[in-house]
Design a protein around this motif. Structure first.
Motif, PDB file in Angstrom:
ATOM      1  N   HIS A 194       0.830  -1.198   0.000  1.00 51.57           N
ATOM      2  CA  HIS A 194       0.000   0.000   0.000  1.00 51.57           C
ATOM      3  C   HIS A 194       0.867   1.251   0.000  1.00 51.57           C
TER       4      HIS A 194
ATOM      5  N   TYR B  54       0.592   4.379  -2.531  1.00 53.60           N
ATOM      6  CA  TYR B  54       0.380   5.734  -2.017  1.00 53.60           C
ATOM      7  C   TYR B  54       1.391   6.708  -2.616  1.00 53.60           C
TER       8      TYR B  54
ATOM      9  N   HIS C 263      -4.558   8.701  -3.278  1.00 52.11           N
ATOM     10  CA  HIS C 263      -4.654   9.356  -1.974  1.00 52.11           C
ATOM     11  C   HIS C 263      -6.114   9.522  -1.542  1.00 52.11           C
TER      12      HIS C 263
ATOM     13  N   ARG D 126      -0.081   9.227   4.772  1.00 53.31           N
ATOM     14  CA  ARG D 126      -0.282   7.844   4.342  1.00 53.31           C
ATOM     15  C   ARG D 126      -1.082   7.040   5.353  1.00 53.31           C
TER      16      ARG D 126
ATOM     17  N   SER E 128      -4.682   7.949   5.163  1.00 50.73           N
ATOM     18  CA  SER E 128      -5.241   7.470   3.903  1.00 50.73           C
ATOM     19  C   SER E 128      -5.498   5.964   3.971  1.00 50.73           C
TER      20      SER E 128
END
Length: 290
Positions: free
Chosen positions: A141, A145, A199, A204, A207
């Motif tokens: 992930h 991102y 996003h 991060r 998110s």
């Protein structure tokens, strides 16, 4: 000279701040400091002390072996700093905790379809598209991102996973997009090259929390339960490659892992190859050396 964890702290933080997403590493250093005490001399932490720490993390905290080893690695760095600062009598350290390869709750195609359908029903198209992208490309992930529009080449059909300061986990790599991954990402690859692709929040962690919360909600609606739904998307992708007969080196090239041990769990032997090897050995006419 007594060199304590408190003495090592500024250098520890400076070391990890050079890395992206360093907060978790600093948090693990803090856990070590809290357990042993900031005023504890590093060269006074014995073999038995570290074994007790490992056991505490496994049985009381409930950490996985990989997490335990990551935290003990912070102590190893503290020991290196102590040696640089004059410590000469450092006790030995126990080996890393053996990883237990438990069966992971991989995604099936039906499960993926059900969750995607629920996300779309709730008008969360971008969440559904990211879910499909992670399933197809098998990236972390954090790598998704970091993607901006300039990392997506729609003409060539490629994606560039790039980290300015690579760490011990990631390899920078350029991969061909699968047809489905290309389909879901193309509308986010805008003319603005600096525009983030995936996003949901500026940070991060925030998110990821937003994304994971919605995925878990859709899992619940479909009557499904997964302990680490986002991470297991990556496991599922790499397992698909292993089941198709890809070698460890091939999986490494796709996944960005830096060593074969990390992908060994995904490599699965196609039993049809055993018959081929038997035939090759049967055809061999050379005389063995005694």
């Amino acid at each position: 000279m007594a060199y304590t964890i408190k003495d090592a702290w500024p250098q520890l933080v400076a070391y990890y701040e050079r890395l992206q997403d360093y907060q978790s590493s600093v948090a693990q250093c803090r856990m070590v400091a809290d357990y042993f005490g900031p005023t504890r001399r590093i060269d006074a932490i014995t073999f038995a002390d570290v074994e007790e720490f490992q056991n505490h993390l496994l049985t009381v905290v409930g950490n996985k072996p990989s997490t335990v080893n990551a935290k003990v690695a912070k102590l190893r760095l503290m020991r290196q700093l102590a040696i640089r600062n004059g410590a000469t009598n450092m006790p030995p350290m126990p080996a890393n905790v053996t990883a237990k390869h438990v069966k992971k709750a991989l995604w099936t195609a039906d499960e993926l379809q059900a969750v995607v359908a629920d996300l779309l029903r709730r008008d969360l198209q971008k969440h559904a598209h990211l879910l499909l992208f992670l399933y197809e490309m098998g990236c972390r992930h954090s790598e998704a991102y970091r993607l901006t529009a300039k990392d997506i080449d729609l003409r060539q059909g490629t994606v560039h996973f790039f980290k300015p300061e690579p760490d011990h986990k990631n390899q920078n790599r350029r991969l061909p997009l699968t047809p489905q991954a290309l389909q879901v990402v193309e509308q986010y690859a805008t003319a603005d090259e600096q525009q983030p692709v995936w996003h949901f929040a500026p940070q991060r962690r925030a998110s990821l929390n937003i994304f994971e919360q919605q995925v878990r909600r859709s899992l619940h609606a479909a009557g499904l339960k997964k302990r680490r739904p986002i991470h297991t998307l990556r496991d599922t992708c790499l397992s698909r490659l292993g089941q198709a007969g890809c070698t460890g080196f091939e999986i490494m090239q796709w996944s960005g892992h830096k060593d074969l041990k990390s992908v060994a769990i995904y490599v699965q032997m196609d039993t049809s190859r055993l018959d081929r090897m038997k035939s090759l050995l049967a055809e061999t006419t050379c005389t063995p050396t005694l």
